[in-house]
Design a protein around this motif. Structure first.
Motif, mmCIF file in Angstrom:
data_model
loop_
_atom_site.group_PDB
_atom_site.id
_atom_site.type_symbol
_atom_site.label_atom_id
_atom_site.label_comp_id
_atom_site.label_asym_id
_atom_site.label_seq_id
_atom_site.Cartn_x
_atom_site.Cartn_y
_atom_site.Cartn_z
ATOM 1 N N ASN A 179 0.807 -1.228 0.000
ATOM 2 C CA ASN A 179 0.000 0.000 0.000
ATOM 3 C C ASN A 179 0.837 1.275 0.000
ATOM 4 O O ASN A 179 0.305 2.368 0.214
ATOM 5 C CB ASN A 179 -0.969 0.020 1.183
ATOM 6 N N GLY A 180 2.138 1.140 -0.242
ATOM 7 C CA GLY A 180 2.994 2.321 -0.312
ATOM 8 C C GLY A 180 2.713 3.152 -1.551
ATOM 9 O O GLY A 180 2.138 2.676 -2.539
ATOM 10 N N TYR A 181 3.141 4.411 -1.499
ATOM 11 C CA TYR A 181 2.856 5.365 -2.568
ATOM 12 C C TYR A 181 4.114 5.701 -3.372
ATOM 13 O O TYR A 181 5.202 5.852 -2.813
ATOM 14 C CB TYR A 181 2.268 6.655 -1.990
ATOM 15 N N PHE A 182 3.911 5.837 -4.676
ATOM 16 C CA PHE A 182 4.961 6.240 -5.600
ATOM 17 C C PHE A 182 4.504 7.520 -6.290
ATOM 18 O O PHE A 182 3.469 7.550 -6.944
ATOM 19 C CB PHE A 182 5.211 5.141 -6.626
ATOM 20 N N VAL A 183 5.280 8.594 -6.108
ATOM 21 C CA VAL A 183 4.996 9.874 -6.750
ATOM 22 C C VAL A 183 6.082 10.117 -7.781
ATOM 23 O O VAL A 183 7.279 10.029 -7.460
ATOM 24 C CB VAL A 183 4.976 11.024 -5.727
ATOM 25 N N MET A 184 5.678 10.410 -9.007
ATOM 26 C CA MET A 184 6.661 10.557 -10.077
ATOM 27 C C MET A 184 6.352 11.786 -10.911
ATOM 28 O O MET A 184 5.216 12.021 -11.309
ATOM 29 C CB MET A 184 6.666 9.314 -10.960
ATOM 30 N N LEU A 185 7.390 12.574 -11.173
ATOM 31 C CA LEU A 185 7.345 13.639 -12.159
ATOM 32 C C LEU A 185 8.217 13.205 -13.324
ATOM 33 O O LEU A 185 9.305 12.660 -13.125
ATOM 34 C CB LEU A 185 7.873 14.950 -11.578
ATOM 35 N N ALA A 186 7.743 13.423 -14.539
ATOM 36 C CA ALA A 186 8.476 12.933 -15.701
ATOM 37 C C ALA A 186 8.312 13.867 -16.885
ATOM 38 O O ALA A 186 7.315 14.579 -17.005
ATOM 39 C CB ALA A 186 7.989 11.530 -16.073
ATOM 40 N N SER A 187 9.305 13.841 -17.761
ATOM 41 C CA SER A 187 9.245 14.574 -19.025
ATOM 42 C C SER A 187 8.642 13.674 -20.088
ATOM 43 O O SER A 187 8.961 12.489 -20.166
ATOM 44 C CB SER A 187 10.640 15.010 -19.469
ATOM 45 N N MET A 188 7.773 14.237 -20.902
ATOM 46 C CA MET A 188 7.182 13.514 -22.010
ATOM 47 C C MET A 188 7.754 14.063 -23.317
ATOM 48 O O MET A 188 7.693 15.267 -23.574
ATOM 49 C CB MET A 188 5.664 13.703 -22.030
ATOM 50 N N GLY A 189 8.346 13.195 -24.128
ATOM 51 C CA GLY A 189 8.761 13.596 -25.465
ATOM 52 C C GLY A 189 10.189 14.050 -25.617
ATOM 53 O O GLY A 189 10.649 14.259 -26.740
ATOM 54 N N ALA A 190 10.920 14.226 -24.516
ATOM 55 C CA ALA A 190 12.308 14.690 -24.633
ATOM 56 C C ALA A 190 13.231 13.524 -24.961
ATOM 57 O O ALA A 190 13.017 12.400 -24.511
ATOM 58 C CB ALA A 190 12.747 15.346 -23.334
ATOM 59 N N THR A 191 14.255 13.776 -25.724
ATOM 60 C CA THR A 191 15.229 12.734 -26.046
ATOM 61 C C THR A 191 16.580 12.963 -25.383
ATOM 62 O O THR A 191 17.411 12.068 -25.350
ATOM 63 C CB THR A 191 15.467 12.622 -27.565
ATOM 64 N N GLU A 192 16.806 14.162 -24.861
ATOM 65 C CA GLU A 192 18.079 14.435 -24.203
ATOM 66 C C GLU A 192 18.002 15.765 -23.459
ATOM 67 O O GLU A 192 17.090 16.559 -23.656
ATOM 68 C CB GLU A 192 19.223 14.490 -25.209
ATOM 69 N N TYR A 193 18.964 15.973 -22.554
ATOM 70 C CA TYR A 193 19.133 17.275 -21.934
ATOM 71 C C TYR A 193 20.626 17.563 -21.867
ATOM 72 O O TYR A 193 21.455 16.700 -22.169
ATOM 73 C CB TYR A 193 18.495 17.331 -20.541
ATOM 74 N N TYR A 194 20.978 18.771 -21.521
ATOM 75 C CA TYR A 194 22.389 19.118 -21.527
ATOM 76 C C TYR A 194 22.777 19.855 -20.258
ATOM 77 O O TYR A 194 21.953 20.483 -19.596
ATOM 78 C CB TYR A 194 22.731 19.966 -22.752
#
Length: 326
Positions: free
Chosen positions: A253-268
């Motif tokens: 019953n633990g919780y997972f909170v996630m923030l994510a980027s959609m559509g990116a292929t890379e960062y610098y």
């Protein structure tokens, strides 16, 4: 002139309301699964806002550092979370949205666990510390984790009040004074001490190992991951493997909170490029369901920058998910 508007978002979650507000410009928001008192909407019916959209490059020049051997945590933080320039427009929008999502989660879900004994883990946190601010009053133990010693050292420097530690004060003030409505510097200082008192360590994390956290044997009641798993995944299958490992670290019953980027292929970071798997929202929701999570909340937001503000593409979206181990 840059225009701003206040968006008030309400998500019914059964006996309470997940309510969020963020000051932004030109947000386009898609909401999925808002009703906690109902059975979760079938994942197969979820609409992917990125269907058919080409993946996006964050940088057109530079060299790849796929092993993260040259990763500079301080340069990364100064670029993504300026310690003295929180009020600049482009950094404010991203940071305020992220901190608001975390604030809303703890405000509306903290009654689901035993606050005094709950264990929190930030999974592959990098050098970030501001994502721990809202968690501090609502859990008993806080753990940070990352693969790179330099990232763990940045957090430990702040915890021991090293004068060379990164300045997270603007972020504490935003969470405590603005989001929580507590007045004054004393409230900010108190939160910093609460966080330090509950902080139990920065753990070595190897996501590709069967024993990811060799220095910790227990499980966690809340795990947060922010803009991490997709950036360390080379394929959808690897992404699913990492999400399964998060699932294995949670208590029932633990919780997972996630923030994510959609559509990116890379960062610098400076002239170094770091690849990313270009997620689509249907892939995230389907993965969570397949692994055994119940997803109670999801939101995808495109933050459009005004003319004159450098931004790689209008096709990179931010997303937030709240899922529970079944």
């Amino acid at each position: 002139m840059l225009s701003t508007k206040l968006l008030q978002l309400n998500f019914s979650l059964g006996r309470r309301m997940f309510q969020s507000s963020c000051q932004s410009r030109g947000h386009l928001i898609l909401r999925l699964k808002p009703h906690r008192h109902l059975s979760p909407v079938t994942i197969r019916r979820a609409v992917s806002p990125l269907g058919g959209v080409s993946s996006v490059r964050y940088s057109s020049s530079g060299k790849y550092d796929k092993s993260y051997k040259q990763f500079d945590p301080r340069a990364f933080m100064e670029m993504r979370c300026p310690g003295t320039e929180f009020e600049t427009v482009d950094k404010r929008i991203q940071s305020q949205w992220k901190l608001t999502k975390l604030h809303d989660f703890y405000k509306d879900f903290h009654m689901e666990w035993d606050t005094a004994n709950a264990k929190f883990l930030e999974f592959a946190a990098g050098p970030y510390l501001h994502t721990l601010i809202s968690a501090a009053p609502h859990v008993g133990e806080i753990y940070h984790s990352d693969y790179l010693p330099a990232c763990r050292d940045e957090v430990l420097m702040w915890m021991r009040k090293d004068p060379n530690a990164y300045n997270w004060d603007p972020y504490f003030k935003y969470v405590v004074n603005t989001l929580e409505g507590q007045d004054g510097e004393d409230a900010v200082l108190k939160r910093q001490e609460v966080l330090r008192s509950k902080f139990k360590g920065s753990l070595y994390l190897d996501m590709k190992s069967d024993n990811m956290l060799p220095d910790h044997n227990g499980k966690f009641d809340v795990i947060f991951s922010g803009y991490c798993i997709e950036y360390l995944s080379s394929s959808l299958e690897e992404y699913k493997t990492f999400i399964k490992k998060v699932y294995s670290l949670l208590n029932p019953n633990g919780y997972f909170v996630m923030l994510a980027s959609m559509g990116a292929t890379e960062y610098y970071v400076d002239d170094l490029i770091y690849p990313c798997y270009p997620l689509r929202i249907n892939e995230v929701l389907t993965t969570l369901e397949e692994i055994g999570f119940t997803t109670w909340f999801s939101e995808i937001v495109r933050i459009k920058r005004e003319e004159g503000i450098e931004y790689p593409s209008d096709q990179v979206w931010n997303s937030c998910y709240v899922a529970q181990k079944s």
